[in-house]
Design a protein around this motif. Structure first.
Motif, PDB file in Angstrom:
ATOM      1  N   PRO A  60      42.761  29.157  42.130  1.00  0.00           N
ATOM      2  CA  PRO A  60      42.753  30.510  42.694  1.00  0.00           C
ATOM      3  C   PRO A  60      43.060  30.513  44.195  1.00  0.00           C
ATOM      4  O   PRO A  60      43.032  29.477  44.855  1.00  0.00           O
ATOM      5  CB  PRO A  60      41.331  30.988  42.424  1.00  0.00           C
ATOM      6  CG  PRO A  60      40.525  29.740  42.346  1.00  0.00           C
ATOM      7  CD  PRO A  60      41.435  28.677  41.819  1.00  0.00           C
TER       8      PRO A  60
ATOM      9  N   PRO B 299      38.484  33.822  42.869  1.00  0.00           N
ATOM     10  CA  PRO B 299      37.653  33.557  41.692  1.00  0.00           C
ATOM     11  C   PRO B 299      36.356  34.366  41.691  1.00  0.00           C
ATOM     12  O   PRO B 299      35.265  33.821  41.528  1.00  0.00           O
ATOM     13  CB  PRO B 299      37.375  32.066  41.821  1.00  0.00           C
ATOM     14  CG  PRO B 299      37.327  31.837  43.294  1.00  0.00           C
ATOM     15  CD  PRO B 299      38.370  32.775  43.866  1.00  0.00           C
TER      16      PRO B 299
ATOM     17  N   ALA C 281      40.354  36.232  38.777  1.00  0.00           N
ATOM     18  CA  ALA C 281      41.229  35.105  38.444  1.00  0.00           C
ATOM     19  C   ALA C 281      41.462  35.031  36.938  1.00  0.00           C
ATOM     20  O   ALA C 281      42.573  34.743  36.496  1.00  0.00           O
ATOM     21  CB  ALA C 281      40.634  33.797  38.963  1.00  0.00           C
TER      22      ALA C 281
END
Length: 72
Positions: free
Chosen positions: A20, A43, A48
């Protein structure tokens, strides 16, 4: 053939590692038996995961609803 790809009765299962907060979304390569995917989203709050599902759906030409995350 591809250690990160397994065919099942319901479709396929990909073993991926998500990276991410990358500068752009795309395939980053393969490391061992894992496909590495770069995502621009952070994230947090499922961002994500959502971005990963959307990216894989577009990559494989299927609807987003056909892509599931089994763990992660």
């Amino acid at each position: 053939m591809y250690p990160w790809l397994a065919e099942t009765g319901d479709g396929v299962v990909l073993q991926v590692q998500v990276l991410p907060r990358s500068s752009k979304t795309g395939i980053a390569g393969v490391q061992g038996d894992t496909l590495k995917i770069k995502l621009t989203s952070p994230p947090v709050d499922g961002a994500a995961n959502k971005n990963c599902r959307e990216y894989l759906a577009k990559l494989f030409g299927v609807a987003k609803g056909q892509v599931s995350i089994l763990s992660g």
